[in-house]
Structure formats: C-alpha cells, structure tokens
Design a protein around this motif. Structure first.
Motif, PDB file in Angstrom:
ATOM      1  N   ASP A 185      70.826  46.593  46.084  1.00  9.96           N
ATOM      2  CA  ASP A 185      70.008  47.399  44.863  1.00  9.96           C
ATOM      3  C   ASP A 185      71.033  47.603  43.748  1.00  9.96           C
ATOM      4  O   ASP A 185      72.374  48.217  44.208  1.00  9.96           O
ATOM      5  CB  ASP A 185      69.508  48.801  45.407  1.00  9.96           C
ATOM      6  CG  ASP A 185      68.888  49.613  44.362  1.00  9.96           C
ATOM      7  OD1 ASP A 185      69.444  49.431  43.096  1.00  9.96           O
ATOM      8  OD2 ASP A 185      67.959  50.341  44.589  1.00  9.96           O
ATOM      9  N   GLN A 240      71.841  49.566  41.524  1.00 10.54           N
ATOM     10  CA  GLN A 240      71.887  50.811  40.910  1.00 10.54           C
ATOM     11  C   GLN A 240      72.538  51.955  42.045  1.00 10.54           C
ATOM     12  O   GLN A 240      73.523  52.435  41.793  1.00 10.54           O
ATOM     13  CB  GLN A 240      70.478  51.651  40.371  1.00 10.54           C
ATOM     14  CG  GLN A 240      69.923  50.993  39.395  1.00 10.54           C
ATOM     15  CD  GLN A 240      68.673  51.754  38.766  1.00 10.54           C
ATOM     16  OE1 GLN A 240      68.064  52.389  39.545  1.00 10.54           O
ATOM     17  NE2 GLN A 240      68.231  51.607  37.459  1.00 10.54           N
ATOM     18  N   THR A 241      72.135  51.835  43.321  1.00 10.70           N
ATOM     19  CA  THR A 241      72.710  52.666  44.389  1.00 10.70           C
ATOM     20  C   THR A 241      73.782  51.773  45.176  1.00 10.70           C
ATOM     21  O   THR A 241      74.333  52.297  46.083  1.00 10.70           O
ATOM     22  CB  THR A 241      71.488  52.978  45.330  1.00 10.70           C
ATOM     23  OG1 THR A 241      70.846  51.750  45.784  1.00 10.70           O
ATOM     24  CG2 THR A 241      70.572  53.567  44.500  1.00 10.70           C
ATOM     25  N   HIS A 264      72.930  50.119  47.838  1.00 11.55           N
ATOM     26  CA  HIS A 264      72.067  50.004  48.988  1.00 11.55           C
ATOM     27  C   HIS A 264      71.709  48.487  49.260  1.00 11.55           C
ATOM     28  O   HIS A 264      71.312  47.621  48.478  1.00 11.55           O
ATOM     29  CB  HIS A 264      70.953  51.013  48.960  1.00 11.55           C
ATOM     30  CG  HIS A 264      71.415  52.495  49.282  1.00 11.55           C
ATOM     31  ND1 HIS A 264      70.315  53.370  49.411  1.00 11.55           N
ATOM     32  CD2 HIS A 264      72.645  52.969  48.970  1.00 11.55           C
ATOM     33  CE1 HIS A 264      71.213  54.513  49.217  1.00 11.55           C
ATOM     34  NE2 HIS A 264      72.514  54.387  48.837  1.00 11.55           N
ATOM     35  N   ASP A 303      64.981  50.115  53.048  1.00  4.78           N
ATOM     36  CA  ASP A 303      66.538  50.616  52.765  1.00  4.78           C
ATOM     37  C   ASP A 303      67.328  50.699  54.074  1.00  4.78           C
ATOM     38  O   ASP A 303      67.332  51.678  54.634  1.00  4.78           O
ATOM     39  CB  ASP A 303      66.409  51.988  51.888  1.00  4.78           C
ATOM     40  CG  ASP A 303      67.815  52.302  51.235  1.00  4.78           C
ATOM     41  OD1 ASP A 303      68.809  52.276  51.708  1.00  4.78           O
ATOM     42  OD2 ASP A 303      67.735  52.749  50.028  1.00  4.78           O
TER      43      ASP A 303
END
Length: 204
Positions: free
Chosen positions: A4, A6-7, A9, A46
C-alpha cells in the motif's frame, strides 16, 4: 502481495470462486463435475491489521448476488478497489485451468456440429515429460504481444496439441494456444484470446 503506497502495509490478494455442478446442459469438469464457475471475489488481506476486504467482481452474478443478499455489507463492489491494487491483479489460474479444459473440446466452429460430436478435432493441453512420465504442462504468466497489439502485455498462457482420437497416434506439436489478459484497470472481466495455428506448420 502488494505494498500500500500510503501506509506501507503489505496487502495479500487471493482469488475466491463460486461454482456449482447443477448448471443444466453444460460441460462438466473431469475433476469434480463443476459445470459453472466464476472468479467471484478478490480478497485483500492487510498483513499488519489482518483486515479483510472482499471485492465482488460482479454483484449481478447470481450466486454472488444471493450471498450478498444473505450477508449485506459483506462484499465491496470491485469499482471501489484502489487502482494500486487493480494494477497488480492477475487472471486466476484455477478458473483458467477449467476454461482450458472446456476449450480443448468445444473450440470447433459453430457450423460444424459433426466435428464436435465425433471428436475429430479435439485438443489436449500440451504434454511435458518429467521423470519419463508424460503430464500436462502448467499455464504460465508471461509477457507476450497478442495478435493485433503493438506492445507486449502480461498474460496467462496455455498451449495445446492434437488429442488422440480413434486409432490415431499422439502428436505433441503445438496446434493452438489460449491467453488470458491480466489488465483489470479498465474492466473486471479481462478477455481470453485464442489462436489456432496452421495444421501444416509443425511447431514443437
């Protein structure tokens, strides 16, 4: 697994299916008599939070729609999947394997039912020899330039050779191939591309 952006993860992507043996007047797989099969869901997990999102490929597909009616809010429409995930999706191998099995028998022209019923032009998945034993080859993800395209694309590819029929002998030259596109950025149902080779060519 996809990161991901953005995170940071790690997001695991898994294919989920709906299938039945009760679809009428339909080809049935040799392995389990499946007569109807769809890649209904792309499950995204996730790895850090263990959160799971089930993206439904088609909420109008009958079995998917039934589950969605029983468990509201369980499924998320595929249109809501982030583009960074869609860019990494692959055509599902289990579904493609079932499709190649069916295609090997029903690829004949629609105006030639005699060929369909007498089985004179059947294919088989190309065989390979391992430890002196013949076995079907596995489909591979490759980059290939498909007919009509000017640039290579990422596809799942399977090759075919003539099947043994009547008193004929087995030939392992390539007579056709089937490719599944893997681009989910513009559609939730990538196309299958079939190419029949000239019978006069001997492609080993």
């Amino acid at each position: 697994v996809v990161v991901d952006p953005q995170t940071g993860h790690l997001m695991w992507i898994a294919d989920a299916y709906v299938k039945t043996t009760l679809f009428p007047e339909s080809y049935q797989l040799d392995s389990d008599s499946t007569s109807y099969m769809r890649n209904a869901v792309k499950a995204v997990i996730d790895a850090k939070t263990c959160g799971i999102t089930l993206y439904a490929m088609d909420l109008n597909e009958p079995i998917t729609a039934a589950w969605n009616a029983i468990y509201p809010n369980l499924l998320t429409p595929f249109s809501q999947m982030p583009m960074y995930l869609r860019e990494h999706l692959r055509y599902p191998e289990d579904l493609f394997s079932a499709q190649t099995e069916a295609y090997s028998l029903i690829h004949v022209p629609v105006n030639r039912p005699d060929i369909l019923y007498n089985g004179s032009d059947r294919f088989q998945v190309t065989q390979e020899q391992i430890n002196n034993q013949n076995q079907p080859t596995q489909a591979y993800y490759v980059e290939a330039t498909l007919p009509g395209d000017s640039a290579p694309s990422f596809v799942l590819l399977q090759t075919f050779s003539p099947a043994v029929s009547g008193g004929g002998s087995q030939a392992n030259n390539m007579t056709a191939w089937l490719a599944a596109e893997c681009d989910y950025t513009t559609t939730n149902h990538p196309k299958l591309i079939a190419v029949r080779l000239n019978n006069a060519d001997n492609v080993l």
